[in-house]
Design a protein around this motif. Sequence first.
Motif, PDB file in Angstrom:
ATOM      1  N   GLN A  15     -22.356 -38.973 -11.932  1.00  0.00           N
ATOM      2  CA  GLN A  15     -22.672 -40.390 -11.331  1.00  0.00           C
ATOM      3  C   GLN A  15     -22.641 -40.400  -9.889  1.00  0.00           C
ATOM      4  OE1 GLN A  15     -20.064 -43.246 -13.453  1.00  0.00           O
ATOM      5  NE2 GLN A  15     -20.417 -42.363 -15.355  1.00  0.00           N
ATOM      6  N   PHE A  16     -21.829 -39.296  -9.291  1.00  0.00           N
ATOM      7  CA  PHE A  16     -21.823 -39.443  -7.990  1.00  0.00           C
ATOM      8  C   PHE A  16     -22.300 -38.306  -7.103  1.00  0.00           C
ATOM      9  CE2 PHE A  16     -18.397 -41.744  -9.882  1.00  0.00           C
ATOM     10  CZ  PHE A  16     -18.595 -42.779  -9.508  1.00  0.00           C
ATOM     11  N   GLY A  17     -23.106 -37.315  -7.841  1.00  0.00           N
ATOM     12  CA  GLY A  17     -23.869 -36.285  -7.139  1.00  0.00           C
ATOM     13  C   GLY A  17     -22.931 -35.200  -6.471  1.00  0.00           C
ATOM     14  N   VAL A  49     -12.428 -42.195 -10.813  1.00  0.00           N
ATOM     15  CA  VAL A  49     -12.882 -41.029 -10.520  1.00  0.00           C
ATOM     16  C   VAL A  49     -13.945 -41.569  -9.153  1.00  0.00           C
ATOM     17  CG1 VAL A  49     -14.727 -39.258 -11.001  1.00  0.00           C
ATOM     18  CG2 VAL A  49     -12.954 -40.031 -12.705  1.00  0.00           C
ATOM     19  N   GLU A  50     -14.278 -42.622  -9.222  1.00  0.00           N
ATOM     20  CA  GLU A  50     -15.344 -43.055  -8.144  1.00  0.00           C
ATOM     21  C   GLU A  50     -14.605 -43.336  -6.835  1.00  0.00           C
ATOM     22  OE1 GLU A  50     -18.216 -46.853  -7.197  1.00  0.00           O
ATOM     23  OE2 GLU A  50     -17.036 -46.784  -8.854  1.00  0.00           O
ATOM     24  N   LYS A  51     -12.979 -43.676  -7.056  1.00  0.00           N
ATOM     25  CA  LYS A  51     -12.326 -43.802  -5.689  1.00  0.00           C
ATOM     26  C   LYS A  51     -12.224 -42.679  -4.882  1.00  0.00           C
ATOM     27  CE  LYS A  51     -10.471 -48.353  -7.186  1.00  0.00           C
ATOM     28  NZ  LYS A  51      -9.154 -49.001  -7.380  1.00  0.00           N
ATOM     29  N   VAL A  52     -12.551 -41.585  -5.544  1.00  0.00           N
ATOM     30  CA  VAL A  52     -12.150 -40.056  -5.171  1.00  0.00           C
ATOM     31  C   VAL A  52     -13.329 -39.468  -4.688  1.00  0.00           C
ATOM     32  CG1 VAL A  52     -11.340 -37.729  -5.306  1.00  0.00           C
ATOM     33  CG2 VAL A  52     -10.025 -39.578  -6.304  1.00  0.00           C
ATOM     34  N   GLY A  63     -16.747 -41.132  -4.983  1.00  0.00           N
ATOM     35  CA  GLY A  63     -17.936 -42.252  -4.844  1.00  0.00           C
ATOM     36  C   GLY A  63     -18.331 -42.041  -3.730  1.00  0.00           C
ATOM     37  N   PRO A  64     -19.241 -42.936  -3.256  1.00  0.00           N
ATOM     38  CA  PRO A  64     -19.867 -43.007  -2.019  1.00  0.00           C
ATOM     39  C   PRO A  64     -18.852 -43.558  -0.617  1.00  0.00           C
ATOM     40  CG  PRO A  64     -20.778 -44.713  -3.219  1.00  0.00           C
ATOM     41  CD  PRO A  64     -19.776 -43.975  -4.323  1.00  0.00           C
ATOM     42  N   GLU A  65     -17.753 -44.050  -1.060  1.00  0.00           N
ATOM     43  CA  GLU A  65     -16.869 -44.481   0.069  1.00  0.00           C
ATOM     44  C   GLU A  65     -15.368 -44.063  -0.780  1.00  0.00           C
ATOM     45  OE1 GLU A  65     -17.462 -48.776   0.719  1.00  0.00           O
ATOM     46  OE2 GLU A  65     -19.381 -48.461   1.369  1.00  0.00           O
ATOM     47  N   PRO A  66     -14.914 -42.872  -0.516  1.00  0.00           N
ATOM     48  CA  PRO A  66     -13.609 -42.395  -0.982  1.00  0.00           C
ATOM     49  C   PRO A  66     -12.560 -43.474  -0.446  1.00  0.00           C
ATOM     50  CG  PRO A  66     -15.079 -40.633  -0.231  1.00  0.00           C
ATOM     51  CD  PRO A  66     -15.796 -42.047   0.164  1.00  0.00           C
ATOM     52  N   GLU A  67     -11.716 -43.636  -1.513  1.00  0.00           N
ATOM     53  CA  GLU A  67     -10.424 -44.465  -1.138  1.00  0.00           C
ATOM     54  C   GLU A  67      -9.097 -43.634  -1.265  1.00  0.00           C
ATOM     55  OE1 GLU A  67     -10.409 -48.644  -2.463  1.00  0.00           O
ATOM     56  OE2 GLU A  67     -12.448 -48.232  -3.307  1.00  0.00           O
ATOM     57  N   ALA A  68      -9.316 -42.395  -2.161  1.00  0.00           N
ATOM     58  CA  ALA A  68      -8.026 -41.597  -2.477  1.00  0.00           C
ATOM     59  C   ALA A  68      -8.788 -39.977  -2.310  1.00  0.00           C
ATOM     60  CB  ALA A  68      -7.503 -42.053  -3.846  1.00  0.00           C
ATOM     61  N   GLY A  69      -7.530 -39.178  -2.302  1.00  0.00           N
ATOM     62  CA  GLY A  69      -8.029 -37.787  -1.999  1.00  0.00           C
ATOM     63  C   GLY A  69      -7.995 -37.141  -3.536  1.00  0.00           C
TER      64      GLY A  69
END
Length: 442
Positions: A295-297, A269-272, A274-280
């Motif tokens: 967790q990520f607002g 979930v963070e990778k989408v 989070g503050p520095e997205p890595e996936a869509g």
Amino acid sequence: MMRRRTTLLTGCTALALALGATACSGGGPVSAGGGDKALNGQTVTVAGVWSGSEQKNFQKVLDAFTEKTGARTRFVSTGDNVSTVVGSKIEGGNAPDVVMVPQVGVLQQFAENGWLKPLSGTTRKAVDANYATVWKDYGSVDGTLYGLYFKAAHKSTVWYSPEALDTAGVEPPKSYDEMLKAGRTVSDSGLAAFSVAGQDGWTLTDWFENVYLSQAGPEKYDALAAHELKWTDGSVVDALTTLGELFGDKRLLEGGSKGALNTDFPGSVEKVFGPEPEAGMVYEGDFVAGVAKDQFGRKIGEDANFFPFPPVDGGKAPVVSGGDAAVVLKDGKNTDAGMALLEYLATPEAAAVWAEAGGFLSPNKKVDPAAYGDDVTRTTAESLIAAGDSVRFDMSDQAPAAFGGTKGAGEWKILQDFLRDPSDPKGTAAQLEAAAAKAYKG
């Protein structure tokens, strides 16, 4: 991992709790003591897997029961291995009164062990009137209703960053093939398409179940869940082939298969979001929203949204669910008060308490959609209710734990190996059948 709590009750719920009068949203009289403090001085012990925000939100429901009936409650967290913990407590003469069971297979095991009391006539009437038949079936063993499904999960939701899809110039897809095509376009725009939580085997079973239910249909899904159909059946090979198209495409997986196998569910979930997205995009149940928000607002419906898991090969869009069923143990010290708690949990106002707090879906058709705290959750809840008897419970949760619910073994491990190398669907199907045959026989 669920949505932030609030201390507000809906006006309907507050009134019902204060007066102990009638259920909201068209329900009948509240049976759990009727607001007359009839259970003063009694204590109900409830065991379940919940911790953190889930436990706190469920405690709000238990507190509402106390306000209505006078009965005190005590929640005991079991951790993931409910069966072992509850069995030990029964053997030690310290059985809880009520258990919130997260797996159909465990509920069936408890019933077959003779541990459960059939639910009261009041609860049965509420289930008959307010629940789709499928929820009654999953709570029953040999025609006897033992489990009341209080909390449900909608596991056919694909969550995405609207910004990522807008940047790539794609719309939420309407079919599985369109989803892969959209994913490749997202990848071309600079982000990986999907973040996959391969470190957690249960997420991979959910991927498979959605593909299989849509592609093979509900009859074969039911047969495979009961192991009346072998995992070597062509329909399983077809579903693995379809899933392997995604798992084997490095353009679609963030970090490739190696990266996916090193990513757990919160990390996916963070990778989408989070503050520095890595996936869509990230596939999982409605509970993704709680992580994205808490967790990520992220604002659900604005910078975090979902589309239904799309249909595969012209099949119907799948609706896979999970859930927690309340059961009453025969060996509990206060089973009558425990049964009264289940009568309360069967009412729409009990569900509304947690719905207002967030991170919750109810299979009860009489719960007012307005009780849910945001439009996206409301839409998800309405989708679950609208699916009616086409809902299918998480297949791995119906299986013996040795096959469908054990870290590093059975279906979890085999699908992780398939994620690592999806080139041999037939071989994977054979491994799944060997593991299933052993577990079901045991």
